[in-house]
Design a protein around this motif. Structure first.
Motif, short mmCIF file in Angstrom:
data_model
loop_
_atom_site.label_atom_id
_atom_site.label_comp_id
_atom_site.label_asym_id
_atom_site.label_seq_id
_atom_site.Cartn_x
_atom_site.Cartn_y
_atom_site.Cartn_z
N HIS A 63 0.54 -1.32 0.22
CA HIS A 63 -0.10 0.40 0.20
C HIS A 63 1.03 1.57 0.12
O HIS A 63 0.18 2.88 -0.31
N ASP A 90 -5.71 -4.32 -5.70
CA ASP A 90 -6.93 -4.99 -5.64
C ASP A 90 -6.61 -6.36 -4.78
O ASP A 90 -7.10 -6.23 -4.07
N THR A 127 -4.98 -5.93 -1.90
CA THR A 127 -5.69 -5.83 -0.50
C THR A 127 -7.19 -6.10 -0.35
O THR A 127 -7.48 -6.35 0.95
N GLY A 129 -5.59 -6.35 3.06
CA GLY A 129 -5.83 -5.36 3.40
C GLY A 129 -4.49 -4.62 3.22
O GLY A 129 -3.44 -4.20 2.12
N SER A 130 -4.14 -3.98 4.64
CA SER A 130 -2.75 -2.51 4.56
C SER A 130 -1.68 -3.46 5.45
O SER A 130 -0.78 -2.76 5.05
#
Length: 368
Positions: free
Chosen positions: A63, A174, A177, A181-182
């Motif tokens: 991220h 994407d 994530t 997630g992060s």
């Protein structure tokens, strides 16, 4: 946990956006981040400050790189003397460049070591946001000896391309994530190596994309051109036994760098001073940096200007941007003073200037 060490490269930290500084501090508190550098173009992003570099001894943080993996700048010297460049004619001819490239995408991808069909519909297209292609001229040769030694021509028309990995980088982020997630991953794990392999493909795709964009623009004007540099400013790379994440930060360990201003200001061709690079994680500003957010820029400027007024700049340049919102969001007024950014880098002993370039014709998007 006290967090990572933070260094801000700026002669006046009071010029920095407090939100960007807060985002930088939040990132410094992430477990696994050891060093953080904020560069003179630092500005707030979508949760992550842009214009920054982050070093971890063993972790990768997808991220922090973001969706536009491999985004960067390429600079080409054309074979056309700038005195022969006709703005009216060039503006008429630059059409069809938002459409898919009609060249042999599979051959181009294969030549870059990439799989046939990988993002081929977007290959050779600029994309949205702050991406652009811009014809320029040398405004001032700052270091004549170095300029001549590099074999550059002061009377040539130049082309700068800013673009990245388009939907490919977004798809990679994407996918990460949705699953993680992060979160970060240890680089040596299966998750880490899988991300890094996909990341490297996106970086290679972005380099190829800039090359195809330049080829398309030059073909429209009947030009030949030689690429003089290509730098990536959104990436994670192995560095000093760990992992260096650059979010809107140009590398200071890969040779020459071009640092663009806004479409209404000069760009600068510079040479990193490698002996001082460690102080800034071998990273430099990647541009002027935003002064206003996109929404702020649109809100402020749409009340003061008609779109047609922003198609001409204070330096006499022209802008092709038929997205009526984007022309306000990316107006020169929305960006910081590139001169101050360059001065901060010089005063920190990180660069020496070689030349400045004046924008002549900036292309962002055209409907027809």
């Amino acid at each position: 946990m006290t967090g990572a060490s933070i260094r801000i490269i700026s002669s006046d930290i009071g010029r920095m956006d407090p939100l960007a500084l807060d985002q930088l501090a939040q990132t410094a508190r992430l477990e696994g981040i050891d060093r953080v550098v904020g560069l003179p173009d630092l500005h707030a992003g979508r949760g992550i400050a842009v214009g920054a570099a982050f070093w971890s001894p063993d972790m990768v943080f997808p991220h922090l790189v973001g969706s536009d993996i491999g985004c960067g700048m390429g600079l080409w010297e054309t074979d056309l003397p700038v005195r022969k460049f006709k703005l009216d004619a060039a503006e008429r001819k630059l059409r069809g460049l938002d459409e898919p490239w009609d060249g042999d995408a599979d051959a181009a991808l294969s030549g870059a070591g990439l799989a046939p069909g990988l993002g081929d519909a977007a290959l050779g297209t600029i994309g949205g946001g702050n991406h652009f292609a811009e014809f320029q001229r040398i405004e001032q040769v700052i270091d004549g000896d170095r300029f001549d030694a590099l074999g550059f021509r002061a009377d040539a028309l130049w082309l700068m391309v800013h673009s990245g990995s388009r939907g490919l980088g977004q798809a990679i982020l994407d996918a990460w994530t949705r699953r993680d997630g992060s979160a970060a991953a240890e680089a040596a794990t299966e998750a880490g190596t899988t991300y890094l392999a996909a990341h490297d493909h996106a970086v290679a795709w972005a380099v190829l994309n800039r090359d195809v964009i330049a080829r398309r623009f030059c073909e429209k004007l009947g030009l030949a051109a030689e690429r003089k540099l290509d730098i990536c400013h959104n990436s994670v790379t192995a560095h000093e036994g760990g992992w260096l994440h650059r979010k809107g930060a140009a590398p200071a360990d890969k040779g020459l760098v071009v640092i663009p201003g806004s479409r209404g200001d000069f760009s600068y061709l510079v040479e990193p001073i490698v002996d001082r690079g460690a102080e800034a994680l071998y990273s430099l500003a990647h541009g002027a940096g935003r002064k206003w957010s996109r929404n702020d820029a649109h809100g402020r400027l749409s009340k003061r200007f008609r779109p047609a007024e922003l198609e001409r700049t204070a330096l006499g340049g022209r802008v092709i941007c038929e997205d009526r919102r984007l022309i306000f969001e990316e107006a020169p007024q929305a960006y910081k003073d590139i001169g101050l950014v360059i001065r901060d880098l010089e005063e920190a002993g990180l660069i020496r200037g070689i030349a400045s370039l004046r924008p002549l014709l900036s292309y962002k998007t055209r409907r027809t």
